[in-house]
Design a protein around this motif. Structure first.
Motif, PDB file in Angstrom:
ATOM      1  N   GLY A   6       0.777  -1.222   0.000  1.00  0.00           N
ATOM      2  CA  GLY A   6       0.000   0.000   0.000  1.00  0.00           C
ATOM      3  C   GLY A   6       0.812   1.275   0.000  1.00  0.00           C
ATOM      4  O   GLY A   6       0.261   2.369   0.142  1.00  0.00           O
ATOM      5  N   TRP A   7       2.144   1.158  -0.178  1.00  0.00           N
ATOM      6  CA  TRP A   7       3.011   2.337  -0.151  1.00  0.00           C
ATOM      7  C   TRP A   7       3.153   2.944  -1.544  1.00  0.00           C
ATOM      8  O   TRP A   7       3.216   2.242  -2.539  1.00  0.00           O
ATOM      9  N   SER A   8       3.206   4.246  -1.598  1.00  0.00           N
ATOM     10  CA  SER A   8       3.596   4.950  -2.815  1.00  0.00           C
ATOM     11  C   SER A   8       4.886   5.713  -2.527  1.00  0.00           C
ATOM     12  O   SER A   8       5.178   6.038  -1.371  1.00  0.00           O
ATOM     13  N   ILE A   9       5.656   5.999  -3.580  1.00  0.00           N
ATOM     14  CA  ILE A   9       6.995   6.550  -3.432  1.00  0.00           C
ATOM     15  C   ILE A   9       7.076   7.875  -4.178  1.00  0.00           C
ATOM     16  O   ILE A   9       6.690   7.957  -5.354  1.00  0.00           O
ATOM     17  N   TRP A  10       7.595   8.908  -3.478  1.00  0.00           N
ATOM     18  CA  TRP A  10       7.608  10.260  -4.045  1.00  0.00           C
ATOM     19  C   TRP A  10       8.965  10.937  -3.805  1.00  0.00           C
ATOM     20  O   TRP A  10       9.526  10.827  -2.722  1.00  0.00           O
ATOM     21  N   ALA A 111       8.270  18.129   3.552  1.00  0.00           N
ATOM     22  CA  ALA A 111       6.934  18.599   3.919  1.00  0.00           C
ATOM     23  C   ALA A 111       6.106  18.931   2.682  1.00  0.00           C
ATOM     24  O   ALA A 111       4.917  18.605   2.601  1.00  0.00           O
ATOM     25  N   ALA A 112       6.734  19.585   1.696  1.00  0.00           N
ATOM     26  CA  ALA A 112       6.021  19.925   0.466  1.00  0.00           C
ATOM     27  C   ALA A 112       5.583  18.680  -0.284  1.00  0.00           C
ATOM     28  O   ALA A 112       4.475  18.624  -0.840  1.00  0.00           O
ATOM     29  N   THR A 113       6.442  17.667  -0.308  1.00  0.00           N
ATOM     30  CA  THR A 113       6.080  16.416  -0.973  1.00  0.00           C
ATOM     31  C   THR A 113       4.891  15.764  -0.287  1.00  0.00           C
ATOM     32  O   THR A 113       3.983  15.238  -0.954  1.00  0.00           O
ATOM     33  N   VAL A 114       4.865  15.796   1.041  1.00  0.00           N
ATOM     34  CA  VAL A 114       3.712  15.250   1.766  1.00  0.00           C
ATOM     35  C   VAL A 114       2.437  16.009   1.389  1.00  0.00           C
ATOM     36  O   VAL A 114       1.398  15.400   1.103  1.00  0.00           O
ATOM     37  N   LEU A 115       2.501  17.338   1.353  1.00  0.00           N
ATOM     38  CA  LEU A 115       1.323  18.133   0.989  1.00  0.00           C
ATOM     39  C   LEU A 115       0.832  17.800  -0.421  1.00  0.00           C
ATOM     40  O   LEU A 115      -0.369  17.549  -0.634  1.00  0.00           O
ATOM     41  N   ARG A 116       1.749  17.810  -1.387  1.00  0.00           N
ATOM     42  CA  ARG A 116       1.345  17.595  -2.778  1.00  0.00           C
ATOM     43  C   ARG A 116       0.874  16.158  -3.009  1.00  0.00           C
ATOM     44  O   ARG A 116      -0.125  15.922  -3.704  1.00  0.00           O
ATOM     45  N   ALA A 117       1.607  15.191  -2.446  1.00  0.00           N
ATOM     46  CA  ALA A 117       1.250  13.793  -2.688  1.00  0.00           C
ATOM     47  C   ALA A 117      -0.057  13.418  -1.981  1.00  0.00           C
ATOM     48  O   ALA A 117      -0.904  12.716  -2.550  1.00  0.00           O
ATOM     49  N   ARG A 276      12.780  21.570 -13.504  1.00  0.00           N
ATOM     50  CA  ARG A 276      11.679  21.697 -12.553  1.00  0.00           C
ATOM     51  C   ARG A 276      11.783  20.553 -11.569  1.00  0.00           C
ATOM     52  O   ARG A 276      12.566  19.616 -11.763  1.00  0.00           O
ATOM     53  N   SER A 277      10.996  20.590 -10.513  1.00  0.00           N
ATOM     54  CA  SER A 277      11.078  19.564  -9.480  1.00  0.00           C
ATOM     55  C   SER A 277      10.685  18.194 -10.023  1.00  0.00           C
ATOM     56  O   SER A 277       9.663  18.061 -10.707  1.00  0.00           O
ATOM     57  N   PRO A 278      11.460  17.158  -9.710  1.00  0.00           N
ATOM     58  CA  PRO A 278      11.059  15.798 -10.076  1.00  0.00           C
ATOM     59  C   PRO A 278       9.711  15.404  -9.474  1.00  0.00           C
ATOM     60  O   PRO A 278       9.048  14.501  -9.992  1.00  0.00           O
ATOM     61  N   LEU A 279       9.291  16.069  -8.412  1.00  0.00           N
ATOM     62  CA  LEU A 279       7.992  15.772  -7.816  1.00  0.00           C
ATOM     63  C   LEU A 279       6.862  16.049  -8.798  1.00  0.00           C
ATOM     64  O   LEU A 279       5.863  15.321  -8.825  1.00  0.00           O
ATOM     65  N   LEU A 280       6.986  17.096  -9.609  1.00  0.00           N
ATOM     66  CA  LEU A 280       5.930  17.410 -10.571  1.00  0.00           C
ATOM     67  C   LEU A 280       5.756  16.279 -11.576  1.00  0.00           C
ATOM     68  O   LEU A 280       4.636  15.943 -11.967  1.00  0.00           O
ATOM     69  N   ASP A 281       6.867  15.680 -11.998  1.00  0.00           N
ATOM     70  CA  ASP A 281       6.785  14.547 -12.922  1.00  0.00           C
ATOM     71  C   ASP A 281       6.065  13.377 -12.266  1.00  0.00           C
ATOM     72  O   ASP A 281       5.236  12.705 -12.891  1.00  0.00           O
ATOM     73  N   ALA A 282       6.380  13.130 -10.988  1.00  0.00           N
ATOM     74  CA  ALA A 282       5.751  12.025 -10.268  1.00  0.00           C
ATOM     75  C   ALA A 282       4.259  12.261 -10.100  1.00  0.00           C
ATOM     76  O   ALA A 282       3.448  11.338 -10.239  1.00  0.00           O
ATOM     77  N   LEU A 283       3.883  13.485  -9.801  1.00  0.00           N
ATOM     78  CA  LEU A 283       2.455  13.807  -9.635  1.00  0.00           C
ATOM     79  C   LEU A 283       1.695  13.628 -10.945  1.00  0.00           C
ATOM     80  O   LEU A 283       0.570  13.124 -10.957  1.00  0.00           O
ATOM     81  N   GLU A 284       2.313  14.039 -12.045  1.00  0.00           N
ATOM     82  CA  GLU A 284       1.666  13.884 -13.342  1.00  0.00           C
ATOM     83  C   GLU A 284       1.531  12.424 -13.738  1.00  0.00           C
ATOM     84  O   GLU A 284       0.562  12.034 -14.414  1.00  0.00           O
ATOM     85  N   ALA A 285       2.482  11.602 -13.286  1.00  0.00           N
ATOM     86  CA  ALA A 285       2.438  10.176 -13.594  1.00  0.00           C
ATOM     87  C   ALA A 285       1.458   9.429 -12.700  1.00  0.00           C
ATOM     88  O   ALA A 285       1.101   8.278 -12.981  1.00  0.00           O
ATOM     89  N   GLY A 286       1.026  10.049 -11.614  1.00  0.00           N
ATOM     90  CA  GLY A 286       0.139   9.392 -10.659  1.00  0.00           C
ATOM     91  C   GLY A 286       0.930   8.626  -9.635  1.00  0.00           C
ATOM     92  O   GLY A 286       2.150   8.753  -9.536  1.00  0.00           O
TER      93      GLY A 286
END
Length: 289
Positions: A6-10, A111-117, A276-286
């Motif tokens: 049940g884990w996701s990775i960001w 903290a930002a990754t937790v908020l966005r994810a 840009r932040s790699p987090l944005l790519d991860a968010l777009e990928a789901g």
């Protein structure tokens, strides 16, 4: 930990301050800062596992000695949960790579990754502006990580204008000194009234410096020693209000060649600047496995 559990990775990328200037004080008493934030392609990893019982739990001890209640990742989840009165909870595990107190933004990025994810996992769709506002209550550097763009920043760091930066590679060195930011801001030697810089100054290549560099080099022999070694391969700079030092290079090859020259004397790594932040790519990928 894997998707079956049940884990996701960001990703939670580090950042550099390419300069940092104090141009006086604001009416609210805070320092008026100017800087450029540069996202990096290296950083921490945040793992999240949603819970149905509403509990927010930190799994593991990513920062030894940091109480769970004081951890920014826990506080971020609680702030988001309270903001929307959501019934869901989450388990949080952080794999730390970014050293604490180095000025590389580790806690803020986590903290930002937790908020966005969680905004995505909990299906909240609050949007960048609202999430950045929640992030600002956690720390001045959190909003730039929420938005995920290289940026010209003013105010306490919350007034952000996206800026395109050329490709670059960085030799990062960590002197191993944990800097107390509050104490550094109180230093009597700190220059607090520098003439305001403009974005044109930065783009033209003007040397804008870091207001904290001379203070920290004087106070911390380890930082001064690293600066002297890095000066053999380029023009070292301090990032943020931490002890992390870096030298910029146009190519990975030149950065790696410089690293080889100082390897026996300085603990370092070569990282790339991100568009840009790699987090944005991860968010777009789901949700990522």
């Amino acid at each position: 930990m894997d998707a079956a559990g049940g884990w996701s990775i960001w990703p939670a990328p580090a950042k550099l301050n390419l300069f940092l200037r104090i141009a006086g004080r604001r009416a609210d008493g805070y320092h008026a800062l100017q800087t450029v934030f540069r996202m990096l392609d290296w950083g921490d990893t945040v793992r999240l596992r949603p819970r149905a019982d509403g509990r927010i739990r930190r799994i593991g001890d990513s920062v030894p000695g940091l109480a769970e209640a004081d951890d920014l990742v826990v506080r971020a989840a609680l702030v988001l949960q309270k903001e929307v009165n959501v019934a869901q909870g989450v388990d949080i595990c952080v794999e730390k790579r970014i050293p604490s107190g180095a000025g590389l933004g580790g806690g803020s990025s986590d903290a930002a990754t937790v908020l966005r994810a969680l905004d995505q996992l909990w299906q909240l769709s609050l949007g960048d502006d609202r999430l950045a506002g929640l992030g600002l209550a956690l720390g001045a550097d959190v909003p730039v990580f929420v938005r995920g763009r290289n940026a010209w920043a003013e105010g306490v760091g919350e007034s952000l204008v996206p800026i395109d930066l050329p490709p670059a590679w960085y030799l990062l060195a960590d002197p191993g000194v944990h800097v107390n930011t509050a104490a550094l801001f109180q230093s009597p030697e700190l220059t607090r009234n520098a003439a305001p810089a403009t974005m044109a100054d930065f783009v033209s290549g003007a040397s804008l410096g870091n207001a904290f560099e001379s203070v920290l080099r004087h106070r911390e022999p380890a930082v001064e020693a690293v600066f002297k070694v890095l000066a053999e391969v380029g023009s070292p700079r301090l990032t943020g209000t931490g002890s992390g030092c870096f030298v910029e290079f146009a190519t990975r090859e030149s950065a790696e060649a410089a690293q080889m020259r100082v390897a026996s004397r300085v603990s370092s790594r070569v990282v790339g600047g991100a568009a840009r932040s790699p987090l944005l790519d991860a968010l777009e990928a789901g949700v990522r496995d």
